[in-house]
Design a protein around this motif. Structure first.
Motif, mmCIF file in Angstrom:
data_model
loop_
_atom_site.group_PDB
_atom_site.id
_atom_site.type_symbol
_atom_site.label_atom_id
_atom_site.label_comp_id
_atom_site.label_asym_id
_atom_site.label_seq_id
_atom_site.Cartn_x
_atom_site.Cartn_y
_atom_site.Cartn_z
ATOM 1 N N ASP A 293 0.959 -1.238 -0.055
ATOM 2 C CA ASP A 293 -0.132 0.062 -0.046
ATOM 3 C C ASP A 293 0.817 1.190 -0.289
ATOM 4 N N VAL A 294 0.928 2.040 -0.982
ATOM 5 C CA VAL A 294 1.733 3.255 -1.010
ATOM 6 C C VAL A 294 0.789 4.420 -0.955
ATOM 7 N N SER A 295 -0.401 4.446 -0.606
ATOM 8 C CA SER A 295 -1.122 5.624 -0.465
ATOM 9 C C SER A 295 -0.645 6.516 0.795
ATOM 10 N N CYS A 296 -0.804 7.661 0.905
ATOM 11 C CA CYS A 296 -0.497 8.692 1.990
ATOM 12 C C CYS A 296 -1.325 8.356 3.223
ATOM 13 N N ASN A 297 -0.703 8.466 4.282
ATOM 14 C CA ASN A 297 -1.493 8.483 5.345
ATOM 15 C C ASN A 297 -1.926 9.842 5.962
ATOM 16 N N VAL A 298 -3.078 9.751 6.233
ATOM 17 C CA VAL A 298 -3.987 10.971 6.487
ATOM 18 C C VAL A 298 -3.792 11.497 7.958
ATOM 19 N N ASP A 299 -3.117 12.810 8.130
ATOM 20 C CA ASP A 299 -2.704 13.217 9.471
ATOM 21 C C ASP A 299 -3.390 14.361 9.797
ATOM 22 N N PRO A 300 -4.568 14.307 10.686
ATOM 23 C CA PRO A 300 -5.263 15.302 11.133
ATOM 24 C C PRO A 300 -4.680 16.509 11.523
ATOM 25 N N LEU A 301 -3.389 16.403 12.147
ATOM 26 C CA LEU A 301 -2.666 17.687 12.525
ATOM 27 C C LEU A 301 -2.019 18.448 11.348
ATOM 28 N N MET A 302 -2.019 17.959 10.079
ATOM 29 C CA MET A 302 -1.324 18.539 8.791
ATOM 30 C C MET A 302 -1.932 20.082 8.768
ATOM 31 N N ASP A 303 -1.293 21.175 8.480
ATOM 32 C CA ASP A 303 -1.537 22.338 8.554
ATOM 33 C C ASP A 303 -0.853 23.202 7.297
ATOM 34 N N MET A 304 -1.587 23.520 6.200
ATOM 35 C CA MET A 304 -0.809 23.932 5.291
ATOM 36 C C MET A 304 -1.934 25.040 4.362
ATOM 37 N N ARG A 305 -1.129 25.700 3.497
ATOM 38 C CA ARG A 305 -2.025 26.669 2.729
ATOM 39 C C ARG A 305 -1.465 26.442 1.312
ATOM 40 N N ALA A 306 -2.478 26.820 0.291
ATOM 41 C CA ALA A 306 -2.454 26.594 -0.955
ATOM 42 C C ALA A 306 -1.533 27.981 -1.495
ATOM 43 N N SER A 307 -0.794 28.002 -2.523
ATOM 44 C CA SER A 307 -0.179 29.285 -3.071
ATOM 45 C C SER A 307 -1.565 30.238 -3.395
ATOM 46 N N ILE A 308 -1.224 31.598 -3.347
ATOM 47 C CA ILE A 308 -2.333 32.504 -3.575
ATOM 48 C C ILE A 308 -2.097 32.854 -5.065
ATOM 49 N N HIS A 309 -3.066 32.794 -5.630
ATOM 50 C CA HIS A 309 -3.345 33.298 -6.981
ATOM 51 C C HIS A 309 -3.539 34.711 -6.946
ATOM 52 N N PRO A 310 -2.768 35.538 -7.600
ATOM 53 C CA PRO A 310 -2.868 36.982 -7.253
ATOM 54 C C PRO A 310 -4.202 37.432 -8.105
ATOM 55 N N LYS A 311 -4.583 36.766 -9.079
ATOM 56 C CA LYS A 311 -5.801 37.171 -9.825
ATOM 57 C C LYS A 311 -6.918 36.577 -9.368
ATOM 58 N N TYR A 312 -7.038 35.369 -9.097
ATOM 59 C CA TYR A 312 -8.223 34.570 -8.637
ATOM 60 C C TYR A 312 -8.561 34.755 -6.965
ATOM 61 N N ASN A 313 -7.450 34.415 -6.271
ATOM 62 C CA ASN A 313 -7.990 34.386 -4.931
ATOM 63 C C ASN A 313 -7.951 35.705 -4.227
ATOM 64 N N TYR A 314 -9.165 35.943 -3.417
ATOM 65 C CA TYR A 314 -9.381 36.994 -2.627
ATOM 66 C C TYR A 314 -8.245 37.320 -1.581
ATOM 67 N N GLN A 315 -8.062 38.492 -1.399
ATOM 68 C CA GLN A 315 -6.760 38.676 -0.380
ATOM 69 C C GLN A 315 -7.307 39.950 0.325
ATOM 70 N N SER A 316 -7.425 40.007 1.369
ATOM 71 C CA SER A 316 -8.127 40.723 2.510
ATOM 72 C C SER A 316 -6.835 42.126 2.584
ATOM 73 N N GLY A 317 -7.537 43.360 2.298
ATOM 74 C CA GLY A 317 -6.742 44.337 2.450
ATOM 75 C C GLY A 317 -6.019 44.708 1.064
ATOM 76 N N LYS A 318 -6.215 44.003 -0.010
ATOM 77 C CA LYS A 318 -5.746 43.947 -1.164
ATOM 78 C C LYS A 318 -6.599 44.654 -2.404
#
Length: 496
Positions: A293-318
């Motif tokens: 079995d080569v699937s990734c284990n799911v860790d509920p403690l994982m914490d990350m964000r995707a990269s911000i797309h400057p045109k698509y993603n809303y950015q507070s204060g921008k």
């Protein structure tokens, strides 16, 4: 997320592959002497290892056989290509570089991350519809594509790699080794190996074009990370009415209803767990290689964000900056995906209201699969083919990442655990690895996705297998209707 196939997308992809065939004017056998690049290659040095720039490639057969015991022995279905074959193909692409760049490596203007320096009356190419102008992609470039293609075609998965025993990650080994590229379990991007001389170059070109036709889905949005909100296509009447009444170089405002928003305005933040009814971390698939079995284990403690797309993603204060940069969406698409643990029992992620541009949190607002949180939901799509899910990313880690190295197999990225930090694929959250950025990974993961999921695809029920069908397509002379059916099927394989 990769948009679902619909008529407009299919026709666009067919147009791309047919166009690319046309500009690559010679699709028949090319003599080696015809290639300017290949003249520098000695005929006796067709073997990939001879062209490698890495150190420590000399090893005796006994050591090679001993080390092979550490490999899984799935027999290779695509052999590595000789360097001169790749250079022949590269010559064909380079001779039509301007046409290919202006057609394939283009982004819809509302999504472009590059500086717009074009005049509205000059040098603006169209590749979606006549009223949709494009700009060169800032994320996906011609040079990066060819660079990774070369590595994955002539070296394969095991190229430029480290090995815990024969080529460990010690200071003296500053580059990887090509010691294992001829191992029977190595796989590579297919450039016609095993085909007849009369069709070898054509097979390679068609495989590359089919790959590019699918990659175009992400190139047109200039994005590496999956968006919250799947593109569903543009309404023709709205497009025409807007185009006739406005003159803004094609920067049509985007309606939230075109992004698969719930009720035309709401975006569950738990879409990070899966869109279109999919669950990226609870996949109902078998994910085994040699009964492992080569699937990734799911860790509920994982914490990350995707990269911000400057045109698509809303950015507070921008808001003011976005207006100055002609961010022309009507209303506001949501911010980037994120995942993380719940801090308390009713810590729901809620949803994003595109009309009011605000989070509505602590509300049990489910995605299509009923998820109301984002614990362990870090496996959204990434890279040029939007590789997603615990199985696909687990396979990439098994072959390319830390798991391969720890298990005494060749690894291109021996220190990177792509299961624990898949965001490295899009150059985010890289501080855990000393801030090292791997810009080639968005292409590398896509090529592996193609090798593993497309080139080796064989449907048990449909009896449709990619490589045999590719050869039939070429042998039949690339009939337009057959190309259309072929690309339609391949796209369904990629997005399945």
């Amino acid at each position: 997320m990769r948009p679902m196939m619909h008529r407009n997308t299919l026709m666009m992809m067919v147009k791309i592959i047919i166009y690319t065939f046309a500009v690559l004017s010679t699709l028949t056998t090319l003599p080696l002497a015809a290639s300017t690049s290949s003249r520098t290659v000695i005929e006796d040095n067709k073997d990939t290892t001879s062209s490698s720039h890495v150190k420590n490639d000399n090893h005796n057969s006994s050591s090679s056989n001993n080390n092979n015991s550490h490999h899984h022995h799935r027999r290779r279905t695509q052999e590595i290509a000789p360097l001169n074959i790749f250079l022949l193909l590269k010559d064909q692409f380079d001779s039509h570089r301007s046409e290919i760049e202006s057609f394939v490596f283009q982004t819809l203007r509302p999504f472009s991350t590059t500086q717009d320096t074009t005049d509205s009356t000059n040098n603006i190419y169209t590749n979606y519809k006549n009223d949709y102008k494009t700009l060169p992609s800032g994320v996906y470039t011609y040079d990066d594509f060819l660079r990774v293609l070369q590595s994955m075609a002539i070296e394969g998965t095991y190229g430029n790699s480290w090995h815990k025993e024969s080529h460990p990650t010690v200071p003296s080994n500053t580059v990887g080794s090509n010691e294992y590229v001829n191992d029977e379990s190595n796989t590579a991007f297919y450039l016609g190996e095993g085909g007849d001389d009369d069709e070898r170059m054509t097979l390679g070109l068609v495989n590359v074009c089919a790959f590019l036709a699918n990659v175009m889905t992400m190139i047109q949005f200039d994005a590496c990370d999956e968006f919250n909100g799947m593109m569903t296509g543009f309404d023709d009447d709205y497009d025409n009415n807007y185009s006739n009444n406005n003159n803004n170089n094609g920067d049509k405002p985007m309606s939230l209803s075109e992004l698969s928003a719930v009720n035309g305005r709401y975006f569950p933040l738990s879409n990070a767990c899966g869109q279109n009814g999919l669950s990226y971390q609870d996949e109902d698939v078998e994910c085994y290689i040699d009964n492992i079995d080569v699937s990734c284990n799911v860790d509920p403690l994982m914490d990350m964000r995707a990269s911000i797309h400057p045109k698509y993603n809303y950015q507070s204060g921008k808001e003011e900056e976005q207006q100055q940069n002609n961010i022309s969406f009507s209303h506001q698409p949501p911010p980037e995906f994120a995942c993380g643990k719940k801090d308390y029992e009713n810590d729901y992620t809620g949803y994003w209201d595109g009309y009011t541009a605000e989070f509505v949190q602590d509300v049990a607002y489910p995605n299509a699969n009923g998820r109301i949180d984002v614990e362990g939901c870090c496996f959204w799509g990434r890279g040029a083919l939007q590789t997603r899910g615990t199985c696909a990313l687990g396979k990439f880690n098994y072959y390319f990442g830390k798991r391969a190295y720890d298990e005494n197999r060749p690894s291109r990225y021996p220190k990177v655990d792509f299961c624990k930090l898949p965001s490295v694929l899009c150059n985010t959250n890289v501080a855990q690895y000393g801030g090292v950025v791997y810009p080639e990974l968005k292409w590398m993961v896509a090529f592996h996705h193609w090798i593993e999921g497309v080139q080796q695809y064989s449907g048990d029920e449909s009896k449709w297998a990619y490589l045999p069908q590719l050869k039939i397509l070429v042998q039949n002379g690339l009939v337009k209707s057959e190309v259309r059916a072929f690309i339609d099927k391949v796209s369904s394989v990629v997005t399945r």
